[in-house]
Enzyme design. Structure first.
Site, PDB file in Angstrom:
ATOM      1  N   HIS A   7       0.889  -1.159   0.000  1.00 46.53           N
ATOM      2  CA  HIS A   7       0.000   0.000   0.000  1.00 46.53           C
ATOM      3  C   HIS A   7       0.926   1.208   0.000  1.00 46.53           C
ATOM      4  O   HIS A   7       1.849   1.262   0.811  1.00 46.53           O
ATOM      5  CB  HIS A   7      -0.904  -0.012   1.230  1.00 46.53           C
ATOM      6  CG  HIS A   7      -1.952   1.057   1.218  1.00 46.53           C
ATOM      7  ND1 HIS A   7      -1.647   2.391   1.331  1.00 46.53           N
ATOM      8  CD2 HIS A   7      -3.301   0.984   1.074  1.00 46.53           C
ATOM      9  CE1 HIS A   7      -2.770   3.098   1.258  1.00 46.53           C
ATOM     10  NE2 HIS A   7      -3.785   2.279   1.108  1.00 46.53           N
ATOM     11  N   GLY A   9       0.803   4.189   1.069  1.00 41.20           N
ATOM     12  CA  GLY A   9       0.889   4.995   2.284  1.00 41.20           C
ATOM     13  C   GLY A   9       1.744   4.361   3.363  1.00 41.20           C
ATOM     14  O   GLY A   9       2.316   5.044   4.212  1.00 41.20           O
ATOM     15  N   SER A  10       1.862   3.049   3.317  1.00 36.90           N
ATOM     16  CA  SER A  10       2.531   2.308   4.398  1.00 36.90           C
ATOM     17  C   SER A  10       4.019   2.615   4.466  1.00 36.90           C
ATOM     18  O   SER A  10       4.738   2.501   3.466  1.00 36.90           O
ATOM     19  CB  SER A  10       2.307   0.810   4.200  1.00 36.90           C
ATOM     20  OG  SER A  10       3.440   0.063   4.614  1.00 36.90           O
ATOM     21  N   SER A  11       4.465   2.998   5.651  1.00 32.21           N
ATOM     22  CA  SER A  11       5.866   3.341   5.884  1.00 32.21           C
ATOM     23  C   SER A  11       6.805   2.193   5.512  1.00 32.21           C
ATOM     24  O   SER A  11       7.823   2.398   4.845  1.00 32.21           O
ATOM     25  CB  SER A  11       6.037   3.734   7.358  1.00 32.21           C
ATOM     26  OG  SER A  11       7.369   3.997   7.648  1.00 32.21           O
ATOM     27  N   ARG A  14       7.173   1.805   1.809  1.00 39.84           N
ATOM     28  CA  ARG A  14       8.014   2.849   1.203  1.00 39.84           C
ATOM     29  C   ARG A  14       9.495   2.568   1.449  1.00 39.84           C
ATOM     30  O   ARG A  14      10.350   2.858   0.608  1.00 39.84           O
ATOM     31  CB  ARG A  14       7.578   4.226   1.720  1.00 39.84           C
ATOM     32  CG  ARG A  14       6.205   4.634   1.162  1.00 39.84           C
ATOM     33  CD  ARG A  14       5.749   6.023   1.587  1.00 39.84           C
ATOM     34  NE  ARG A  14       5.057   6.010   2.877  1.00 39.84           N
ATOM     35  CZ  ARG A  14       5.563   6.468   4.009  1.00 39.84           C
ATOM     36  NH1 ARG A  14       6.765   6.996   4.030  1.00 39.84           N
ATOM     37  NH2 ARG A  14       4.864   6.423   5.121  1.00 39.84           N
TER      38      ARG A  14
END
Lengths: 217, 221
Positions: A7, A9-11, A14
């Site tokens: 996803h 947004g997921s840290s 990333r």
């Protein structure tokens, strides 16, 4: 090519994206809509019984946990060991920073910001904890350009993902001069930073949408 | 050669017990330095100098200071292991060990701490939701152990040692493992093959004594 369940947004996702970019590893990105509970679909649970993201599948080999993934990528696909040194002492320092990132830094984020996202009251105690954690980050960077040694490693990439997530919810890092200095530099030298930024946009949107949803109810 | 290896620890601490058992398995002798964290001994300036995060366990190997139990365990194997069996060099095998170690910190031990640390501090545990998270985490471990004798691969690794320290800590609060047959089976056999298990038992007992004292204190108030 490697399947990458993620996803934006997921840290943790990333962190993997930036590491793969740094290594020139191509990811076959498969978006998992957590809100629609796609991670609980039987096909995904078969791949990862813990049904978390990020998850990679490298020619049938399924692996999850952000920091296990990025270490694996460097060891398997790195042209050299610079992102994750083989020397036991140098590696131990990177490992300590990675466990700090998971167990202390991102932990501080979720303890304070997740309840707020879910409509609960802000906890001053948990905010103070964040400030203490950033003091530590500042101390780790005293007289250092990077978090673990004298060049970019997985420690910087993972912490960059986490710190940028704090920035996305407007936590003020200006009180931590070493962190400010490092953050400016790390953005410039870390491959895939653009993708991290795009992911943060997605994260901010998700937070705003959730807030709107809560206000409706 | 091993020179001076100072080990700052407390026997009840799960992470410290992970390192103790790993060192035992490697035949590495630790110069043990007990820190009473309840009296704030870890905040003494000499220790903060060694570890600005002032946590235990902390290892100082001939001037090289390292903390985070799982980072220490990996370091000891890489530096002093006669072979790589406790922490395989093969990227895939190592990745599974790493995933289990991170599961141990971020999911398994984390769920334990969220529910039981309030109990240690105040005599009152966390919420029923927090307890459900422990059950979910141990459930995942049960799944990882389906058809497996060890948590990561076919022989003992630091993943078994770390998770053994964690699960034995559950014993201090009488958590019922019987609902998780694979975990129960693995726990019983891991005890027999992991060096330093006796020392781990002593540490858990110290923790249990502390928990019971806290409970009694709370009952009085």
């Amino acid at each position: 090519v490697m399947d990458f369940y993620y996803h934006p947004g997921s840290s943790g996702c990333r962190t993997v994206l930036m590491t793969a970019k740094a290594l020139g590893v191509e990811l076959n990105k498969k978006f998992v809509n957590l809100r629609e509970r796609e991670h609980l679909k039987p096909e995904f649970v078969k791949i990862n019984p813990q049904h978390t993201i990020p998850t990679i599948v490298d020619n049938g080999f399924a692996l999850w946990e952000t920091r296990a993934i990025v270490i694996y990528l460097v060891e398997k696909y790195g042209k050299d060991d610079s992102l994750y040194p083989k020397d036991p002492q140098k590696q131990a320092l990177v490992n300590q920073r990675l466990y700090f990132d998971m167990g202390t830094l991102y932990d501080a984020f979720s303890r304070y910001y997740y309840p707020i996202r879910d409509g609960k009251d802000a906890s001053p105690e948990h905010f103070k904890n964040i400030e203490n954690v950033f003091e530590l980050l500042n101390t780790f960077l005293e007289g250092q350009d990077y978090f673990a040694g004298d060049h970019l490693t997985l420690a910087d990439i993972a912490i960059l993902s986490s710190v940028s997530t704090f920035e996305a919810v407007e936590f003020d890092i200006s009180k931590y001069p070493n962190v400010v200095r490092w953050y400016k530099m790390a953005q410039e030298v870390t491959p895939g930073w653009d993708e991290n930024l795009a992911g943060l946009e997605s994260y901010r949107r998700g937070v705003a949408e959730r807030k709107a949803q809560l206000n409706k109810n | 050669t091993i020179g001076n290896m100072d080990f700052y620890y407390s026997p009840g601490s799960s992470g410290c017990r992970t390192v103790l058992m790993t060192a035992k398995a490697l035949g590495v002798e630790l110069n043990k330095k007990y820190l009473n964290t309840r009296e704030g001994e870890q905040l003494k300036p000499e220790f903060v100098k060694l570890n600005p995060q002032h946590t235990i366990p902390t290892l100082v190997d001939n001037g090289f200071s390292i903390w985070e139990s799982r980072a220490i365990a990996i370091y000891l194997v890489e530096k002093y292991g006669k072979d790589d069996s406790l922490f395989p060099k093969d990227p895939k095998k190592q990745a599974v060990v790493n995933q289990r170690l991170q599961f141990d910190m971020g999911t398994l031990y984390d769920s334990f701490a969220n529910y039981y640390y309030p109990l240690f501090r105040t005599g009152q545990p966390g919420t029923p939701e927090d307890f459900k998270k422990i059950e979910t985490a141990v459930g995942f471990l049960n799944t990882f152990l389906e058809g497996q004798d060890y948590v990561a691969g076919d022989h003992l690794t630091v993943a078994d040692i770390a998770i053994l320290a964690t699960i034995s800590t559950f014993e201090a609060v009488d958590f019922d493992l019987s609902k998780y047959p694979n975990v129960d089976r693995w726990y019983k056999s891991a005890q027999k093959v992991t060096p330093g298990w006796d020392e781990n038992v002593e540490g858990v007992q110290r923790l249990k004594d502390m928990v019971n004292a806290k409970k009694a204190e709370h009952k009085k108030n």
